[in-house]
Design an enzyme around this catalytic site. Structure first.
Site, short mmCIF file in Angstrom:
data_model
loop_
_atom_site.label_atom_id
_atom_site.label_comp_id
_atom_site.label_asym_id
_atom_site.label_seq_id
_atom_site.Cartn_x
_atom_site.Cartn_y
_atom_site.Cartn_z
CG HIS A 2 -14.00 -67.19 70.63
ND1 HIS A 2 -13.68 -66.14 71.48
CD2 HIS A 2 -14.80 -68.01 71.35
CE1 HIS A 2 -14.26 -66.32 72.66
NE2 HIS A 2 -14.95 -67.47 72.61
CG ASP A 15 -15.61 -71.07 73.05
OD1 ASP A 15 -15.47 -70.09 73.81
OD2 ASP A 15 -16.31 -71.04 72.03
CG MET A 61 -19.60 -65.19 79.12
SD MET A 61 -18.98 -65.85 77.56
CE MET A 61 -20.16 -67.16 77.20
CG MET A 117 -15.57 -70.52 79.31
SD MET A 117 -16.64 -70.98 77.94
CE MET A 117 -15.42 -71.20 76.67
CG HIS A 167 -14.00 -67.72 76.34
ND1 HIS A 167 -15.33 -67.85 75.96
CD2 HIS A 167 -14.03 -67.40 77.66
CE1 HIS A 167 -16.10 -67.64 77.01
NE2 HIS A 167 -15.33 -67.38 78.05
CG ASP A 222 -18.61 -66.28 73.45
OD1 ASP A 222 -19.25 -66.89 72.59
OD2 ASP A 222 -17.64 -66.78 74.08
CB SER A 240 -16.89 -69.88 68.75
OG SER A 240 -16.71 -71.10 69.46
CG MET A 284 -15.53 -75.14 77.45
SD MET A 284 -17.22 -75.56 77.01
CE MET A 284 -17.62 -74.22 75.89
C1 DX5 Z 1 -20.14 -70.64 75.19
C2 DX5 Z 1 -18.89 -70.36 74.37
C3 DX5 Z 1 -19.26 -69.70 73.10
C4 DX5 Z 1 -20.17 -70.55 72.28
C5 DX5 Z 1 -20.88 -69.73 71.27
O1 DX5 Z 1 -19.95 -71.59 76.09
O2 DX5 Z 1 -18.01 -69.53 75.06
O3 DX5 Z 1 -18.13 -69.23 72.36
O4 DX5 Z 1 -19.53 -71.60 71.67
O5 DX5 Z 1 -21.74 -70.54 70.54
P1 DX5 Z 1 -23.02 -69.95 69.81
O6 DX5 Z 1 -22.55 -68.78 68.98
O7 DX5 Z 1 -23.53 -71.07 69.01
O8 DX5 Z 1 -23.95 -69.50 70.88
ZN ZN Z 2 -16.32 -68.30 73.98
#
Ligand code: DX5
Ligand code: ZN
Length: 228
Positions: A42, A44, A149, A78, A76, A183, A17, A46
């Site tokens: 990956h 992320d 998750m 979110m 991903h 994840d 990620s 948000m």
């Molecule tokens: C969580 C994200 C993950 C996160 C993982 O909010 O979807 O992809 O960045 O980070 P680590 O591997 O450090 O827990």
């Molecule tokens: Zn993620």
């Protein structure tokens, strides 16, 4: 359909990620992990609403696609209104889009999976640690990937929640044959356990980008094969 998310029997995919990458050097950080054996990146995404953080949008995806023509880009979402972003990310070169069940019901999720595939990309459904897996079981086959998750989404570097492993086992027990991704807090201490529960796509941010670049190839291969 783009087909960079290829099923190879017995091969666990590792997707770093980029949330924990140095954003000021995102190209180099990404190139480094791809050359170090990662199966893709990956992303992320948000929105500051579904989760209390803001990260990246389609332009980051577009720039990564321009630089890495063949890399698998796993997005991903979110976000509270994922359908708003399907087309922008598909046009920006994403290979796969995962959205969350928490912002809709099962019927809508199944319908949106078709919308995603219409754009030529594969579809994933994510569930947070507190969300039961039961509503997913009846629609899982509509998705190429289910994301279980293992932390509350929003930030990298949180502790892994082992109680979610049961959800992956339930999916496999009921015969789900697509990808199961995990994840959040995934690292060398739990990777063997995660794979043992039927997970075949491991996402890790801090367990990879938290290490110096020279140690990242070993970290990636370790996630794939530790305990074997
Ligand atoms: C969580 C994200 C993950 C996160 C993982 O909010 O979807 O992809 O960045 O980070 P680590 O591997 O450090 O827990
Ligand atoms: Zn993620």
């Amino acid at each position: 359909m783009r087909d960079r998310l290829k099923r190879t029997d017995g091969h666990t995919l590792v997707f770093p990620s980029i949330l924990s990458a140095d954003f000021a050097s995102l190209g180099e950080e990404s190139a480094g992990v791809l050359q170090s054996g990662a199966d893709g990146l990956h992303l992320d995404v948000m929105d500051g609403h579904f989760v209390p953080n803001l990260t990246m949008g389609p332009d980051v995806c577009r720039c990564l696609r321009a630089r890495f023509a063949d890399a698998c880009l796993d997005v991903h979402l979110m976000v509270s209104y994922p359908e708003q972003f399907f087309e922008p990310f598909a046009q920006a070169g994403a290979d796969h889009l995962t959205f969350h069940l928490e912002v809709m019901n099962s019927d809508k999720a199944a319908a949106l999976a078709d919308d995603v595939r219409q754009l030529g990309v594969t579809a994933g459904l994510a569930v947070n640690p507190m969300t039961p897996i039961e509503p997913v079981l009846s629609i899982a086959d509509q998705f190429e990937m289910i994301l279980v998750m293992s932390v509350q989404p929003g930030f990298s570097g949180q502790a892994f929640r082992p109680e979610v492993l049961e959800k992956a086992r339930r999916l496999r027990e009921q015969g789900y044959r697509g990808w199961i991704q995990m994840d959040g807090g995934v690292g060398p201490k739990n990777a063997a356990q995660v794979r043992g529960a039927g997970v075949d796509v491991l996402v890790a941010a801090s367990a990879i980008f938290g290490l110096p670049p020279d140690n990242r190839p070993g970290a990636i291969s370790g996630l794939r094969s530790s305990g074997e």
